[in-house]
Design a protein around this motif. Sequence first.
Motif, PDB file in Angstrom:
ATOM      1  N   ALA A 164      51.916  42.848  40.840  1.00 11.76           N
ATOM      2  CA  ALA A 164      50.853  41.921  41.257  1.00 11.76           C
ATOM      3  C   ALA A 164      50.372  41.099  40.067  1.00 11.76           C
ATOM      4  CB  ALA A 164      49.696  42.701  41.880  1.00 11.76           C
ATOM      5  N   LEU A 165      50.184  41.759  38.938  1.00  9.46           N
ATOM      6  CA  LEU A 165      49.739  41.046  37.740  1.00  9.46           C
ATOM      7  C   LEU A 165      50.763  39.999  37.309  1.00  9.46           C
ATOM      8  CD1 LEU A 165      48.170  43.815  35.441  1.00  9.46           C
ATOM      9  CD2 LEU A 165      46.998  42.098  36.803  1.00  9.46           C
ATOM     10  N   ASN A 166      52.034  40.391  37.302  1.00 11.68           N
ATOM     11  CA  ASN A 166      53.089  39.479  36.862  1.00 11.68           C
ATOM     12  C   ASN A 166      53.235  38.268  37.788  1.00 11.68           C
ATOM     13  OD1 ASN A 166      53.671  41.152  34.704  1.00 11.68           O
ATOM     14  ND2 ASN A 166      55.261  42.286  35.800  1.00 11.68           N
ATOM     15  N   ARG A 167      52.893  38.466  39.061  1.00 11.65           N
ATOM     16  CA  ARG A 167      53.007  37.383  40.033  1.00 11.65           C
ATOM     17  C   ARG A 167      51.731  36.551  40.123  1.00 11.65           C
ATOM     18  NH1 ARG A 167      57.215  37.862  43.900  1.00 11.65           N
ATOM     19  NH2 ARG A 167      58.542  39.678  43.526  1.00 11.65           N
ATOM     20  N   GLY A 168      50.683  37.018  39.416  1.00 13.46           N
ATOM     21  CA  GLY A 168      49.457  36.254  39.349  1.00 13.46           C
ATOM     22  C   GLY A 168      48.522  36.389  40.529  1.00 13.46           C
ATOM     23  N   TYR A 169      48.623  37.502  41.255  1.00 14.10           N
ATOM     24  CA  TYR A 169      47.665  37.706  42.344  1.00 14.10           C
ATOM     25  C   TYR A 169      46.990  39.066  42.191  1.00 14.10           C
ATOM     26  CZ  TYR A 169      51.550  40.275  44.580  1.00 14.10           C
ATOM     27  OH  TYR A 169      52.584  41.139  44.844  1.00 14.10           O
ATOM     28  N   LYS A 170      45.843  39.224  42.877  1.00 12.56           N
ATOM     29  CA  LYS A 170      45.068  40.449  42.749  1.00 12.56           C
ATOM     30  C   LYS A 170      45.710  41.601  43.523  1.00 12.56           C
ATOM     31  CE  LYS A 170      40.301  39.203  41.655  1.00 12.56           C
ATOM     32  NZ  LYS A 170      38.890  39.351  42.080  1.00 12.56           N
ATOM     33  N   PHE A 171      45.670  42.753  42.920  1.00 12.78           N
ATOM     34  CA  PHE A 171      46.117  43.981  43.566  1.00 12.78           C
ATOM     35  C   PHE A 171      45.029  44.384  44.566  1.00 12.78           C
ATOM     36  CE2 PHE A 171      46.162  48.644  43.691  1.00 12.78           C
ATOM     37  CZ  PHE A 171      47.480  48.898  44.006  1.00 12.78           C
TER      38      PHE A 171
END
Length: 391
Positions: free
Chosen positions: A269-276
């Motif tokens: 999620a972090l690498n894709r730029g969205y919130k977990f």
Amino acid sequence: MIDIFDNYILQREELLARIAQELQLDKTRLERMESAYNAVAELLKKDEDFFDGLIIEVYAQGSKRIGTTVRPINEEDFDLDVVLHIYDPYYNHTPEQIYNALVKALEKHAYYKSIMEKKKRCVRLNYKSDFHMDILPACMPNYFEKEMIKIPEKALRNWSSGNPKGFSGWFLGIANSVKEPMLRKYADVLLEAQIETEELPKELYLKTPLQRTVQLLKRYRDIYFQNRDYRVSSVVITTLTAQLYQGESSIFEAIDNIVSRIRSNYTDALNRGYKFKVLNPVNPEEDFTDSWTSQHYESFYNFVTDFYKKWQNLKDSFETSKEDYIELFGEGVYKKSLNEQFRMFSKSTNNPLAKSSGLIVGGTAYTNAKGNINTDTGLKNGAHHNFGGEY
């Protein structure tokens, strides 16, 4: 017959089940809590004011309902969450009205009035017997969706949605999807060792790997956050664990795989730029992480990573993992569970170290003139209840 001490994987699995069993609320306390909310239900059903003529049900939600209770540490009270389910559509009432009706009905009874504490959207009853009960009043959304509930918001001005019965059904459906749990497969063989020992609780080998996984993760959560802020909630742990469970047959494999998947999903999620996010599986509009700040996210990942690192040391042997068991689950719980395992299985093992350790733990060991431990001759050894797991 299987010699559990010659099978590290089976011994480890049985020990994890014992630890989880030791951690959960005992039968007496569970019965006391059930009696408490049933008594409240009977009181409300007899109320001649607001509740007169209404169909109501008072039931437990959360860990009590899905079999994943864990005793609080440091002598804290157990938080029992119950729902006062009013089978009447919410639009016939205001949130403030049903909240005040619950308060008024309880205040009529001197005992409940003396232990009652008003919270923002629930009423708490503080019992002296090591638990408190939070009663959440709720109505139906309409005449057709009887499991769904409408809950007063904290300001008692609006309603939010919930489905505790649906959540428990969702969780237990996943938990019971496992085909052949390891401990159930060997249950008959393992239970043969009960001869001349205290009777084991039937559920020791019957609870599912997913239920045990939740219990053990929550235990380390309680230990980890004793002196840390941004504690991870039980509903987040329970939801993530069930969502990422893939039918593993053992407690160990379930935990190992689930925690790895949590870490992987989080970093992805972090690498894709969205919130977990952790969404309610039976009400996707509800986000269990909607109030999380960056500190909450950091704290959550640190907790999961710390657990993962300690867990890796359990893969090899008890000789190298004793301290990790203690750090993960607590020294007293670990040693008691290990002691009981040795005492139970030492009579049916050919492993000399395990056999002698079991005799010492059980207080039935003698040391003869040659220094050999046996059950008949020589100097009787005192019972030893602090076996530290060097084996």
